[in-house]
Design a protein around this motif. Structure first.
Motif, PDB file in Angstrom:
ATOM      1  N   GLN A 106      -4.772  18.192  43.663  1.00  8.93           N
ATOM      2  CA  GLN A 106      -6.184  17.856  43.481  1.00  8.93           C
ATOM      3  C   GLN A 106      -6.551  16.600  44.263  1.00  8.93           C
ATOM      4  O   GLN A 106      -7.634  16.508  44.837  1.00  8.93           O
ATOM      5  CB  GLN A 106      -6.519  17.676  41.998  1.00  8.93           C
ATOM      6  CG  GLN A 106      -6.301  18.919  41.120  1.00  8.93           C
ATOM      7  CD  GLN A 106      -7.157  20.112  41.519  1.00  8.93           C
ATOM      8  OE1 GLN A 106      -6.827  20.840  42.446  1.00  8.93           O
ATOM      9  NE2 GLN A 106      -8.252  20.298  40.815  1.00  8.93           N
ATOM     10  N   ARG A 107      -5.641  15.637  44.294  1.00  9.39           N
ATOM     11  CA  ARG A 107      -5.889  14.413  45.057  1.00  9.39           C
ATOM     12  C   ARG A 107      -5.976  14.703  46.550  1.00  9.39           C
ATOM     13  O   ARG A 107      -6.811  14.138  47.263  1.00  9.39           O
ATOM     14  CB  ARG A 107      -4.767  13.399  44.800  1.00  9.39           C
ATOM     15  CG  ARG A 107      -4.662  12.908  43.366  1.00  9.39           C
ATOM     16  CD  ARG A 107      -5.697  11.889  43.009  1.00  9.39           C
ATOM     17  NE  ARG A 107      -5.483  10.599  43.636  1.00  9.39           N
ATOM     18  CZ  ARG A 107      -6.148   9.489  43.313  1.00  9.39           C
ATOM     19  NH1 ARG A 107      -7.097   9.545  42.385  1.00  9.39           N
ATOM     20  NH2 ARG A 107      -5.916   8.356  43.915  1.00  9.39           N
ATOM     21  N   GLU A 108      -5.124  15.601  47.010  1.00  9.79           N
ATOM     22  CA  GLU A 108      -5.088  15.914  48.443  1.00  9.79           C
ATOM     23  C   GLU A 108      -6.287  16.738  48.886  1.00  9.79           C
ATOM     24  O   GLU A 108      -6.801  16.564  49.994  1.00  9.79           O
ATOM     25  CB  GLU A 108      -3.797  16.675  48.770  1.00  9.79           C
ATOM     26  CG  GLU A 108      -2.532  15.832  48.641  1.00  9.79           C
ATOM     27  CD  GLU A 108      -1.275  16.670  48.691  1.00  9.79           C
ATOM     28  OE1 GLU A 108      -1.392  17.901  48.884  1.00  9.79           O
ATOM     29  OE2 GLU A 108      -0.174  16.104  48.540  1.00  9.79           O
ATOM     30  N   THR A 109      -6.744  17.628  48.028  1.00 12.84           N
ATOM     31  CA  THR A 109      -7.807  18.565  48.407  1.00 12.84           C
ATOM     32  C   THR A 109      -9.191  18.125  47.956  1.00 12.84           C
ATOM     33  O   THR A 109     -10.184  18.775  48.281  1.00 12.84           O
ATOM     34  CB  THR A 109      -7.522  19.960  47.824  1.00 12.84           C
ATOM     35  OG1 THR A 109      -7.533  19.879  46.375  1.00 12.84           O
ATOM     36  CG2 THR A 109      -6.166  20.479  48.275  1.00 12.84           C
ATOM     37  N   GLY A 110      -9.277  17.048  47.179  1.00 15.10           N
ATOM     38  CA  GLY A 110     -10.569  16.612  46.666  1.00 15.10           C
ATOM     39  C   GLY A 110     -11.018  17.371  45.446  1.00 15.10           C
ATOM     40  O   GLY A 110     -12.189  17.314  45.063  1.00 15.10           O
ATOM     41  N   GLY A 111     -10.095  18.083  44.810  1.00 14.17           N
ATOM     42  CA  GLY A 111     -10.420  18.798  43.583  1.00 14.17           C
ATOM     43  C   GLY A 111     -10.568  17.849  42.408  1.00 14.17           C
ATOM     44  O   GLY A 111     -10.240  16.662  42.491  1.00 14.17           O
ATOM     45  N   MET A 112     -11.060  18.377  41.317  1.00 15.93           N
ATOM     46  CA  MET A 112     -11.304  17.574  40.114  1.00 15.93           C
ATOM     47  C   MET A 112     -10.315  17.970  39.033  1.00 15.93           C
ATOM     48  O   MET A 112     -10.087  19.158  38.793  1.00 15.93           O
ATOM     49  CB  MET A 112     -12.741  17.792  39.636  1.00 15.93           C
ATOM     50  CG  MET A 112     -13.162  16.925  38.463  1.00 15.93           C
ATOM     51  SD  MET A 112     -14.947  17.152  38.134  1.00 15.93           S
ATOM     52  CE  MET A 112     -15.124  16.247  36.594  1.00 15.93           C
ATOM     53  N   LEU A 113      -9.721  16.981  38.382  1.00 18.78           N
ATOM     54  CA  LEU A 113      -8.750  17.238  37.313  1.00 18.78           C
ATOM     55  C   LEU A 113      -9.178  16.493  36.059  1.00 18.78           C
ATOM     56  O   LEU A 113      -9.391  15.279  36.086  1.00 18.78           O
ATOM     57  CB  LEU A 113      -7.350  16.789  37.731  1.00 18.78           C
ATOM     58  CG  LEU A 113      -6.239  16.955  36.683  1.00 18.78           C
ATOM     59  CD1 LEU A 113      -6.037  18.428  36.330  1.00 18.78           C
ATOM     60  CD2 LEU A 113      -4.928  16.342  37.180  1.00 18.78           C
ATOM     61  N   LEU A 114      -9.311  17.250  34.959  1.00 18.88           N
ATOM     62  CA  LEU A 114      -9.623  16.663  33.663  1.00 18.88           C
ATOM     63  C   LEU A 114      -8.479  16.957  32.713  1.00 18.88           C
ATOM     64  O   LEU A 114      -8.071  18.113  32.568  1.00 18.88           O
ATOM     65  CB  LEU A 114     -10.918  17.253  33.090  1.00 18.88           C
ATOM     66  CG  LEU A 114     -12.170  17.117  33.944  1.00 18.88           C
ATOM     67  CD1 LEU A 114     -12.411  18.395  34.734  1.00 18.88           C
ATOM     68  CD2 LEU A 114     -13.376  16.836  33.068  1.00 18.88           C
ATOM     69  N   VAL A 115      -7.977  15.915  32.068  1.00 21.72           N
ATOM     70  CA  VAL A 115      -6.863  16.058  31.132  1.00 21.72           C
ATOM     71  C   VAL A 115      -7.242  15.353  29.837  1.00 21.72           C
ATOM     72  O   VAL A 115      -7.848  14.279  29.862  1.00 21.72           O
ATOM     73  CB  VAL A 115      -5.567  15.456  31.711  1.00 21.72           C
ATOM     74  CG1 VAL A 115      -4.411  15.624  30.729  1.00 21.72           C
ATOM     75  CG2 VAL A 115      -5.220  16.097  33.051  1.00 21.72           C
ATOM     76  N   SER A 116      -6.877  15.955  28.709  1.00 22.44           N
ATOM     77  CA  SER A 116      -7.145  15.306  27.425  1.00 22.44           C
ATOM     78  C   SER A 116      -5.848  15.162  26.643  1.00 22.44           C
ATOM     79  O   SER A 116      -4.876  15.888  26.858  1.00 22.44           O
ATOM     80  CB  SER A 116      -8.152  16.109  26.595  1.00 22.44           C
ATOM     81  OG  SER A 116      -7.502  17.164  25.897  1.00 22.44           O
ATOM     82  N   GLY A 117      -5.841  14.205  25.716  1.00 23.42           N
ATOM     83  CA  GLY A 117      -4.689  13.994  24.851  1.00 23.42           C
ATOM     84  C   GLY A 117      -5.101  13.248  23.604  1.00 23.42           C
ATOM     85  O   GLY A 117      -6.265  12.829  23.467  1.00 23.42           O
ATOM     86  N   THR A 118      -4.156  13.047  22.712  1.00 24.19           N
ATOM     87  CA  THR A 118      -4.458  12.390  21.444  1.00 24.19           C
ATOM     88  C   THR A 118      -4.173  10.894  21.469  1.00 24.19           C
ATOM     89  O   THR A 118      -4.374  10.210  20.473  1.00 24.19           O
ATOM     90  CB  THR A 118      -3.641  13.029  20.311  1.00 24.19           C
ATOM     91  OG1 THR A 118      -2.255  13.032  20.673  1.00 24.19           O
ATOM     92  CG2 THR A 118      -4.083  14.463  20.053  1.00 24.19           C
ATOM     93  N   ALA A 119      -3.674  10.381  22.605  1.00 24.15           N
ATOM     94  CA  ALA A 119      -3.354   8.958  22.719  1.00 24.15           C
ATOM     95  C   ALA A 119      -3.651   8.487  24.128  1.00 24.15           C
ATOM     96  O   ALA A 119      -3.785   9.283  25.059  1.00 24.15           O
ATOM     97  CB  ALA A 119      -1.882   8.714  22.369  1.00 24.15           C
ATOM     98  N   ALA A 120      -3.757   7.182  24.288  1.00 18.58           N
ATOM     99  CA  ALA A 120      -3.942   6.601  25.606  1.00 18.58           C
ATOM    100  C   ALA A 120      -2.716   6.912  26.466  1.00 18.58           C
ATOM    101  O   ALA A 120      -1.616   7.144  25.934  1.00 18.58           O
ATOM    102  CB  ALA A 120      -4.136   5.092  25.483  1.00 18.58           C
TER     103      ALA A 120
END
Length: 220
Positions: A106-120
């Motif tokens: 995603q960083r190389e291609t300009g894509g978007m990444l969303l990640v969620s979790g229960t802690a920092a």
């Protein structure tokens, strides 16, 4: 004549009740509209805080914009211009490696990444290289809604399903239901179905019946 059909409710960024999460919601919209440079998000908060709603809503908007997008929970999308990975703490070793690779793509291609979790990020029990990279993008803690904001969310959900929710029903549900919004919305859906089945309007007595049924079935 009443038909036992309710409109399908879909989590979107438009029907997310932001509360104190206005900045986060705005950042997601700007990223999807490509009006900001940062393309990586890590969103964390307690169960029921709205993380899944935001990720699903972002994917819904991306698809509406014609972008290849995918939401996943417990696994990792292989390839998508907008990829959302919910509850990252559930990923096994192989999935963590896959997410690390997706992050780099995603960083190389300009894509978007969303990640969620229960802690920092610093407190996640994940591979060190993955945990570090999740902290490199925009990191937001989802702030829980107040009772007033939850009431607004319930009213909007009822309107989306096409039924009238009297204020006294909302207040009873907030006082006696579970605290997390997904559970409250689930009870509301069950109430809607119960009202349609009986061909009656929503009321506190009918809500009590539904809450007893949910409790009996182990849902509360």
């Amino acid at each position: 004549m009443l038909l036992g059909i309710s409109p399908e409710w879909t989590p979107t960024l438009d029907n997310f009740v932001a509360g104190h999460n206005i900045e986060l919601l705005s950042a997601l919209n700007h990223a999807l509209n490509k009006t900001q440079a940062e393309r990586g998000f890590y969103i964390w908060g307690e169960a029921g805080s709205g993380k899944s709603h935001l990720l699903q809503g972002a994917v819904h908007k991306a698809l509406a914009l014609g972008l290849p997008a995918e939401y996943a929970r417990g696994n990792v999308p292989e390839e998508a211009q907008v990829a959302a990975v919910d509850d990252v703490q559930l990923l096994d070793e192989a999935a963590q490696i896959a997410l690390f690779a997706l992050y780099n793509r995603q960083r190389e291609t300009g894509g978007m990444l969303l990640v969620s979790g229960t802690a920092a990020p610093a407190h996640l029990t994940l591979r060190d290289d993955l945990r570090t990279r999740l902290g490199w993008g925009l990191v937001y803690q989802v702030q829980a809604l107040s009772d007033e904001e939850k009431a607004l969310a319930l009213q909007q959900h009822a309107q989306a399903r096409g039924f009238i929710l009297p204020p006294e029903v909302t207040q009873y549900l907030l006082r006696h239901g579970r605290r997390d919004l997904p559970a409250l919305l689930g009870v509301l859906d069950a109430l809607d179905e119960h009202c349609l089945r009986l061909q009656r309007g929503a009321s506190v007595p009918l809500l009590k019946e539904v809450m007893q049924m949910v409790k009996r079935d182990g849902g509360a």
